[in-house]
Enzyme design. Structure first.
Site, short mmCIF file in Angstrom:
data_model
loop_
_atom_site.label_atom_id
_atom_site.label_comp_id
_atom_site.label_asym_id
_atom_site.label_seq_id
_atom_site.Cartn_x
_atom_site.Cartn_y
_atom_site.Cartn_z
N ASP A 74 8.28 -26.22 -23.39
CA ASP A 74 9.14 -24.83 -23.95
C ASP A 74 10.69 -24.81 -23.13
O ASP A 74 11.06 -23.64 -23.29
CB ASP A 74 8.36 -23.61 -23.20
N ASP A 117 12.50 -42.72 -14.72
CA ASP A 117 13.58 -41.68 -15.30
C ASP A 117 13.44 -40.68 -14.11
O ASP A 117 14.52 -39.69 -14.21
CB ASP A 117 12.94 -40.86 -16.37
#
Length: 580
Positions: A198, A333
């Site tokens: 979200d 990452d």
């Protein structure tokens, strides 16, 4: 000393087991559209009077951001829509933060970041302009908010496209020292890289990130910084421990700053996609901006760059180990090309010494346990090398592999230097490795507190140690003293201290207390602050922030709060939050 592949055998046993805007800001439109700060100049005047005016201002009259240095060189996604999708042939996508719907409250700021890095007087925090900027409600006119495209290996497997799924780089600031800082909002809404998320962060994890990034800085560990923390009343739903229990939490945003947010995954995604020209462009940009010692005209510049990253990554992880810090999610990452600590998720500081300590409850295979961080560093650097191979010739590939093989030696050397210093040892002795390993084994067997054992060794006198008179206040050493071999270790340790030429016990203790912290961000401390924050009581957030700015100094407020004592009973089985 004999060594095996990876981390040297002795420490393997112990560690692995063991620009400027004005203050005329428009309001946010009724539909939540963005307003902008109007820019003036972004030039830093070396005149001291100018710097003083910048420090005293509580507006944005001599301050601004710009994205020009990034987008002038690095391509931007040609699709303007902020839709979740696979992105190609670019480094960034343009993505504007999504303002909160409900009222936003400023929880905390870092005075050091505002005044020392961003040239803003701390009083700027009282303005609505500042609140809207750091919450994602407004952007600086002339600066284009960006989301970075990257990939990565997560828990050992290639995960494909990842990217800034809830972070927006709102601009670059060059301060009065000529330092270039990238400002990023975390928790500021969806981007093309949000996948199923979200785009939000919650108060719980945001408090932890704000406090820990600042704590790490004051511990002397390379890290991103946190400038501010805001919270809203917007509902964010999270399954905190990934156990099917979804609960409503409050959305929050951290404004964090770093010299760069590029990470190993930034190069991996380009290599995996075959975008080699773009990979060279990004490499050259990173080297030119952040690796001044590398000659841009040298055909071996990528090799030199790799060598520097290997060295500094080894240094960073050794520093983590020296304070008992476990990152928790050491994916490629999350590993910075500048070798700074970034992306604080389910991190944790080890309390009782345990090489198997895992701060992430979702790490079922214990891949990122604290004792495996050095090996994970090697894994991640190997993935960086794989990403670089397409731009290296055959000879350079061979040399790069040799550089990677040297990682273990770099780590081993730095680890030993740091722990030798933690024990107050001067010079080098061939027996130092044994002395360090012996102590850590005693800690492991007795479950002694890692931080306080070293701190109390910094405070106890040699006479007290010699007579095995451990004062009650040195509770971590009392735990160690229960080991049947503790007196043997003390004998060896005191003999080694006796070889510190020209050293006195007082000097030794002063030296050790300057590098062995008394206060760290223990999980129970962060949890206590979070629990109060959920009830709009931010007093403990502020207390911890102040205490962690002076981790080596005994502080009355910290002692009163019990920050140097054993954890409270309720913290015994406390789990570290996973989702954020």
């Amino acid at each position: 000393m004999s060594r095996r592949h990876g981390v040297p055998w002795l420490l393997t046993w112990v560690v692995l087991i063991c620009q400027a805007g004005c203050c005329l800001l428009d309001s946010i439109g009724a539909a939540g559209s963005f307003s902008h700060v109007r820019p003036f100049s972004n030039k830093s005047n070396p005149d001291q009077g100018y710097c003083e005016r910048k420090r005293k201002t509580n507006s944005f009259s001599v301050w601004s951001l710009s994205s020009e240095s990034l987008i002038a060189t690095l391509p931007v996604d040609t699709i303007p829509e902020n839709s979740i999708r696979k992105v190609q042939d670019c480094i960034f996508s343009v993505a504007y933060p999504t303002p909160f719907i409900s009222r936003v409250l400023l929880v905390a700021v870092s005075k050091d970041v505002l005044e020392g890095i961003l040239d803003l007087d701390v009083s700027v925090k009282e303005t609505d302009d500042f609140l809207q900027l750091v919450s994602g409600g407004k952007v600086v006119l002339g600066s284009v908010p960006l989301a970075h495209r990257y990939g990565g290996h997560q828990f050992g497997s290639w995960a494909g496209q990842l990217g800034d799924g809830r972070a927006h780089l709102i601009g670059v600031y060059t301060n009065r020292y000529g330092e270039r800082w990238e400002l990023q909002l975390k928790g500021s809404g969806k981007t093309p890289y949000s996948r199923n998320g979200d785009g939000r962060a919650v108060l719980r994890s945001s408090v932890r990130e704000f406090l820990c990034s600042e704590a790490m800085h004051y511990l002397g560990i390379p890290t991103s910084r946190a400038a501010s923390l805001v919270v809203s009343n917007d509902d964010v739903w999270r399954d905190q421990f990934y156990n099917g229990s979804v609960k409503k939490e409050r959305g929050a945003v951290v404004l964090r700053v770093a010299k760069s947010w590029f990470r190993i995954g930034s190069l991996e995604i380009l290599a995996h996609s075959g975008e080699l020209d773009l990979q060279r462009t990004l490499l050259d940009f990173v080297i030119q901006e952040h690796f001044p010692s590398v000659n841009m005209n040298d055909s071996n510049r990528y090799l030199d760059f790799f060598s520097r990253v290997v060295l500094e990554t080894a240094n960073l992880i050794a520093l983590w180990m020296s304070v008992g810090f476990a990152h928790g999610v050491c994916n490629t990452d999350n590993f910075s090309l500048l070798s700074i600590t970034i992306d604080y998720g389910p991190f944790g500081f080890m309390e009782s010494y345990d090489p198997n300590f895992v701060p992430n409850t979702s790490d079922d295979e214990r891949r990122y346990k604290i004792g495996n961080q050095a090996n994970v560093g090697m894994f991640n650097l190997n993935k960086l090398l794989q990403a670089l191979k397409p731009v290296l010739d055959r000879r350079q590939k061979q040399l790069a592999f040799q550089i990677l093989e040297g990682y273990s030696e770099h780590y081993y050397t730095r680890f030993t230097e740091l722990f030798r210093a933690k024990l107050g040892l001067l010079g080098e002795s061939e027996d130092d490795n044994y002395l360090i390993a012996f102590l850590l084994k005693l800690m492991e067997d007795t479950k002694a507190d890692f931080t306080m054992a070293f701190r109390q060794l910094s405070e106890i006198t040699q006479d007290q140690l010699k007579e095995l008179r451990i004062p009650q206040e040195f509770w971590a050493l009392q735990d160690l003293a229960k080991h049947k071999f503790f007196s043997d270790w003390v004998t060896i340790y005191l003999l080694r201290l006796g070889r510190n030429m020209g050293d006195s016990d007082r000097t030794r203790r002063k030296r050790m207390t300057a590098i062995n912290p008394r206060y760290i961000l223990r999980n129970w401390m962060a949890e206590s602050a979070v629990r109060k924050a959920k009830m709009n009581d931010f007093s403990e957030v502020h207390l911890l922030q102040e205490v962690l700015q002076h981790p080596f100094q005994r502080q009355a407020a910290a002692e009163k709060a019990g920050y140097s004592l054993r954890p409270p009973s309720w913290a015994k089985d406390l789990k570290v939050s996973c989702s954020s």
